[in-house]
Design an enzyme around this catalytic site. Structure first.
Site, mmCIF file in Angstrom:
data_model
loop_
_atom_site.group_PDB
_atom_site.id
_atom_site.type_symbol
_atom_site.label_atom_id
_atom_site.label_comp_id
_atom_site.label_asym_id
_atom_site.label_seq_id
_atom_site.Cartn_x
_atom_site.Cartn_y
_atom_site.Cartn_z
ATOM 1 N N ARG A 94 -39.375 5.888 -25.411
ATOM 2 C CA ARG A 94 -37.970 5.567 -25.197
ATOM 3 C C ARG A 94 -37.215 6.887 -25.136
ATOM 4 O O ARG A 94 -37.692 7.901 -25.631
ATOM 5 C CB ARG A 94 -37.440 4.670 -26.325
ATOM 6 C CG ARG A 94 -37.641 5.257 -27.694
ATOM 7 C CD ARG A 94 -37.453 4.235 -28.814
ATOM 8 N NE ARG A 94 -36.045 3.918 -29.049
ATOM 9 C CZ ARG A 94 -35.651 3.063 -30.004
ATOM 10 N NH1 ARG A 94 -36.542 2.447 -30.760
ATOM 11 N NH2 ARG A 94 -34.374 2.827 -30.171
ATOM 12 N N HIS A 575 -19.998 1.990 -39.868
ATOM 13 C CA HIS A 575 -21.311 1.336 -39.945
ATOM 14 C C HIS A 575 -21.947 1.563 -41.314
ATOM 15 O O HIS A 575 -22.433 0.616 -41.955
ATOM 16 C CB HIS A 575 -22.197 1.892 -38.825
ATOM 17 C CG HIS A 575 -23.608 1.422 -38.829
ATOM 18 N ND1 HIS A 575 -24.070 0.436 -37.988
ATOM 19 C CD2 HIS A 575 -24.685 1.812 -39.571
ATOM 20 C CE1 HIS A 575 -25.363 0.237 -38.212
ATOM 21 N NE2 HIS A 575 -25.757 1.071 -39.167
ATOM 22 N N GLU A 576 -21.948 2.816 -41.780
ATOM 23 C CA GLU A 576 -22.591 3.123 -43.053
ATOM 24 C C GLU A 576 -21.817 2.516 -44.235
ATOM 25 O O GLU A 576 -22.418 2.048 -45.204
ATOM 26 C CB GLU A 576 -22.742 4.631 -43.227
ATOM 27 C CG GLU A 576 -23.558 5.328 -42.151
ATOM 28 C CD GLU A 576 -24.937 4.728 -41.925
ATOM 29 O OE1 GLU A 576 -25.486 4.114 -42.864
ATOM 30 O OE2 GLU A 576 -25.461 4.858 -40.808
ATOM 31 N N HIS A 579 -22.667 -1.093 -44.516
ATOM 32 C CA HIS A 579 -24.000 -1.323 -45.073
ATOM 33 C C HIS A 579 -23.933 -1.622 -46.580
ATOM 34 O O HIS A 579 -24.813 -2.297 -47.118
ATOM 35 C CB HIS A 579 -24.908 -0.117 -44.837
ATOM 36 C CG HIS A 579 -25.745 -0.230 -43.603
ATOM 37 N ND1 HIS A 579 -26.377 -1.401 -43.224
ATOM 38 C CD2 HIS A 579 -26.066 0.687 -42.646
ATOM 39 C CE1 HIS A 579 -27.041 -1.210 -42.104
ATOM 40 N NE2 HIS A 579 -26.867 0.050 -41.726
ATOM 41 N N GLU A 638 -28.187 -4.656 -39.808
ATOM 42 C CA GLU A 638 -27.728 -3.641 -38.862
ATOM 43 C C GLU A 638 -26.653 -4.203 -37.927
ATOM 44 O O GLU A 638 -25.705 -3.495 -37.569
ATOM 45 C CB GLU A 638 -28.906 -3.103 -38.052
ATOM 46 C CG GLU A 638 -29.912 -2.309 -38.873
ATOM 47 C CD GLU A 638 -29.330 -1.029 -39.461
ATOM 48 O OE1 GLU A 638 -28.315 -0.531 -38.927
ATOM 49 O OE2 GLU A 638 -29.886 -0.536 -40.453
ATOM 50 N N ASP A 642 -22.938 -2.828 -37.435
ATOM 51 C CA ASP A 642 -22.398 -2.455 -36.121
ATOM 52 C C ASP A 642 -21.064 -3.146 -35.862
ATOM 53 O O ASP A 642 -20.091 -2.522 -35.418
ATOM 54 C CB ASP A 642 -23.383 -2.843 -35.014
ATOM 55 C CG ASP A 642 -24.520 -1.846 -34.866
ATOM 56 O OD1 ASP A 642 -24.421 -0.738 -35.419
ATOM 57 O OD2 ASP A 642 -25.513 -2.181 -34.188
ATOM 58 N N HIS A 703 -33.110 -2.555 -36.063
ATOM 59 C CA HIS A 703 -31.936 -2.405 -35.211
ATOM 60 C C HIS A 703 -32.146 -3.219 -33.934
ATOM 61 O O HIS A 703 -33.268 -3.309 -33.427
ATOM 62 C CB HIS A 703 -31.710 -0.943 -34.818
ATOM 63 C CG HIS A 703 -31.523 -0.019 -35.973
ATOM 64 N ND1 HIS A 703 -32.587 0.546 -36.647
ATOM 65 C CD2 HIS A 703 -30.396 0.446 -36.577
ATOM 66 C CE1 HIS A 703 -32.124 1.319 -37.618
ATOM 67 N NE2 HIS A 703 -30.800 1.278 -37.603
ATOM 68 N N ARG A 709 -26.760 -3.664 -29.072
ATOM 69 C CA ARG A 709 -25.878 -3.120 -30.099
ATOM 70 C C ARG A 709 -24.465 -2.971 -29.538
ATOM 71 O O ARG A 709 -23.474 -3.191 -30.245
ATOM 72 C CB ARG A 709 -26.389 -1.767 -30.595
ATOM 73 C CG ARG A 709 -27.700 -1.827 -31.330
ATOM 74 C CD ARG A 709 -28.073 -0.502 -31.979
ATOM 75 N NE ARG A 709 -27.239 -0.230 -33.151
ATOM 76 C CZ ARG A 709 -27.484 0.747 -34.019
ATOM 77 N NH1 ARG A 709 -28.521 1.554 -33.830
ATOM 78 N NH2 ARG A 709 -26.690 0.934 -35.061
#
Length: 741
Positions: A94, A575-576, A579, A638, A642, A703, A709
């Site tokens: 990828r 995002h973090e 979490h 995740e 997001d 993810h 996403r």
């Protein structure tokens, strides 16, 4: 006095003081109006022409495909140009923006590791010695497989690749001995995962965790069906083991019976298939409360023991064989955490079907799989075709790249120091602190608007959000030579012994982890190096970490427009933070302790809202992955992060604009800064996949694939549709918006 004698000033008509005052006021008013008109006219035509702005505009334009309707497929609109011009390298399965940044970082690491300095700290010399041993291909080729042959007897050898195994090793062989040595000396967990880590219920202490086997040769349970799309992977997996066994026997000067070796290889694969089928699926392991089974060590012997060729597995003996190497005694009454009671219950029946020779073949095979890459090319080649079929990549990385990454993994603080000195500006820290403050405050203020959460839980959530610690850039400790030298004082490498260097490093770091058992948790210690392109949230520490490596465009730059910073690193910050409140992180309190701090009512509503997101993502299918649907349960935390992250970052940006005014437009791109926010958000996720990796990412990655996403997050965020004037019938407008945070 005649008229001609009259002064000129006396002949002017005189104004009264009132008239003069009015004239002055009107004049000033007209002047102000003219100035404002000029300023307005100037500002309306002004654009940002700084180097950062022009570079940002150029990047955004090149990466996007403006021919696509952003309301139809925003990912293609944002990343179409990038996808068209970037070809996946032969060495990759990828390729995305992260990979480009990592590639650039590796170039920097190569430079600092190859740089010769007359006098430097011992820590840097050790890092460079490890690097030099790794790039010394000529010497590695000369050694061939000998470094491996020399150490195999230490773990009772590999029955497939040695004669008279039953005679030489069989009588002294004991499964606990092999597993323990592979654990503490060779950093390899097979059958049983044994870890010393922070106690989930007491984040100040360490405890022993017993878990199921977590890594396997093939990449998912589905692969072991060996049918359909997985048939080829099974075939080349067996071929990999067969070729390696043949090569080892040949290099050792031993005879080779093809039929016998193939039969043993088949037994190993069958055993691994039975083991993976005994493991709990990822969906079953998402609740940390459910996983936390605190019992005494002796209880494992009474409830979860099993036999191999009439030899009963003794958990206490196994634990002692590991911990004795760091001089720690663990009594029968020691409290431990059993993460996998169901797995251990099934393992008894699985292992009853196999002999100790089968077990020895398997556990050593799991070690050999990762170690062949540290040997000569002939040994690495046995693995390469297998990796190609699994991932689609067709060649190895260049040697220097592999070696730079290896050194960064093993001496991350020394390498981090070199990276920071070479490529990082401390000016980034202050701006990051401001961004984190803005986004944290938005999260807290949004709690008041959550109708589904009661006041008691809101108060605890606010306390947790305010307690989140932040780490930006790097630890100040790594700037101290004495600190680095002390950290690596027990590491000693030789430029001529690459394989031994790897083994030495494995043993060193494993012992460091084991030694923590009787120590208090050091909450001031960084858990990651500086030269990393990523960001992290730790539930057990309740902290967010942004290493120096990620603090660069397109994520972040002090000079680029704030819309891009908030859409890039701002979204990552959000995002973090989220979490800490996703379906896993929410189980930990403000101190990082596993604890019930939600009321039952708020918990139920949270789970209902989370189910909406899980179901939504499970409806996504991907043509590139043979039409497979995403697993919304595996990717739930995740996806929650997001969705919450983009909302928090956008709201924080709007507050920034309210405080500071609108930013100047970028040159050559006719988009508002609201639109640029979303464009930069999408472009940090631009990525291409090979079909093999597309399937793997759906089956294994927590993810969602990058495409989803972006699409999933924006379809759930009405402000996106508003920014681009999307109609209700547009693909980017969801009929059923899911929102948790």
């Amino acid at each position: 006095m005649t008229e001609t004698d009259t002064p000129k000033s006396a002949r002017k008509p005189r104004w009264t003081p009132l008239e003069m005052g009015l004239f002055t006021v009107v004049s000033l008013f007209l002047i102000i109006i003219v100035i404002l008109m000029v300023l307005f006219a100037t500002q309306s035509n002004e654009i940002c022409t700084t180097a950062d702005c022009t570079h940002s505009a150029s990047r955004l334009i090149q990466n996007m495909d403006a021919s696509v309707d952003p309301c139809d497929n925003f990912y293609q609109y944002a990343c179409g140009g990038w996808l068209k011009k970037n070809v996946i390298p032969e060495t990759s399965s990828r390729y995305g923006v992260y990979d480009i940044l990592n590639s650039n970082l590796e170039v920097i690491l190569k430079g600092v590791l190859e740089k010769k300095v007359d006098k430097e700290a011992a820590a840097f010399t050790k890092a460079k010695t490890l690097y030099n041993s790794c790039i010394n291909e000529k010497l590695i080729e000369q050694k061939g497989g000998r470094p491996l042959f020399d150490m195999l007897p230490d773990i009772f050898d590999w029955p497939i690749a040695v004669d008279n195994w039953e005679t030489v090793y069989g009588k002294t062989w004991r499964l606990e001995d092999v597993l323990a040595r592979l654990n503490w000396k060779y950093a390899t967990d097979v059958l049983v995962s044994f870890i010393v880590d922070n106690d989930d219920r007491d984040s100040t202490s360490h405890i022993i965790y017993f878990d199921q086997q977590t890594t396997f040769g093939l990449w998912s349970k589905d692969h072991y069906t060996c049918k359909g799309r997985y048939a080829k992977a099974c075939e080349v997996y067996e071929q990999f083991m067969f070729d390696l066994a043949k090569l080892i026997r040949t290099d050792r000067g031993l005879k080779f019976n093809e039929a016998e070796i193939k039969a043993e290889v088949k037994r190993v694969v069958d055993l691994e298939k039975d083991i993976i089928n005994a493991t709990d699926p990822p969906e079953f392991r998402r609740d940390p409360m459910f996983l936390y089974n605190r019992i005494e060590l002796g209880t494992l012997n009474r409830i979860f023991s099993f036999e191999i060729d009439s030899q009963r597995f003794n958990w206490s003996y196994f634990t002692a064989k590991i911990m004795d190497n760091v001089n720690i005694k663990v009594p029968e009454s020691e409290k431990i955490i059993n993460y996998s009671p169901r797995y251990y219950g099934k393992l008894k029946n699985v292992l009853a079907k196999y002999t100790k020779r089968d077990l020895q073949n398997y556990v050593v095979w799991r070690f050999l799989m990762k170690m062949v890459r540290a040997l000569s090319r002939a040994y690495r080649n046995t693995r390469n075709y297998f990796l190609q079929v699994q991932s689609g990549a067709t060649s190895e990385d260049t040697v220097w790249r592999r070696c730079a990454l290896l050194v960064n993994r093993n001496l991350d603080n020394a390498v981090g120091r070199l990276y920071v000195q070479e490529a990082f500006s401390d000016n980034s820290k202050q701006l990051m602190e401001e961004l984190i403050k803005d986004i944290r405050e938005v999260f807290i203020s949004n709690l008041n608007d959550l109708s589904w959460m009661d006041e008691k839980t809101k108060k605890a959530a606010e306390e947790k959000a305010r307690a989140i610690r932040q780490r930006i850039g790097y630890s100040e400790d790594i700037m101290n030579d004495e600190y680095l030298n002390n950290e690596y004082k027990d590491l000693n490498f030789s430029a001529e012994e690459y394989f031994k260097n790897i083994l030495h490093s494995m043993e060193h770091w494993t012992k460091k982890d084991l030694q923590k058992l009787r120590e208090k948790v050091n909450k001031n210690k960084w858990s990651i190096g500086a030269a990393v392109i990523n960001a992290f949230y730790s539930a057990n520490s309740n902290e967010i970490v942004f290493p120096a490596g990620i603090l660069q465009p397109p994520f972040f730059s002090k000079g680029q427009p704030k819309s891009l910073n908030y859409g890039g690193i701002g979204m990552v910050i959000g995002h973090e933070i989220v979490h800490g409140f996703d379906d896993i992180g929410r189980s930990y309190d403000k101190d990082g302790k596993l604890k019930v701090w939600w009321t039952p009512g708020s918990t139920k509503k949270f789970l209902d809202l989370s189910r909406c997101i899980a179901n939504q993502y499970s409806r996504f299918s991907w043509d590139l992955a043979d039409g497979l649907h995403l697993n919304g349960d595996i990717t739930l935390n995740e996806n929650i992060a997001d969705n919450g992250g983009i909302r928090l970052a956008y709201q924080a940006y709007k507050k920034f604009v309210k405080r500071n005014g609108e930013e100047l437009p970028l040159p050559g791109i006719d988009l508002s800064h609201d639109q640029l926010f979303f464009l930069n958000f999408a472009q940090i996720w631009c990525e291409s996949y090979r079909p093999e990796q597309a399937i793997n990412s759906i089956e294994m990655d927590v993810h969602s694939p990058m495409l989803f996403r972006v699409l999933g997050s924006l379809q759930n965020f009405p402000e996106f549709a508003k920014a681009f004037n999307c109609k209700k019938s547009s693909n980017m407008v969801s009929d059923n918006v899911c929102r948790v945070w």
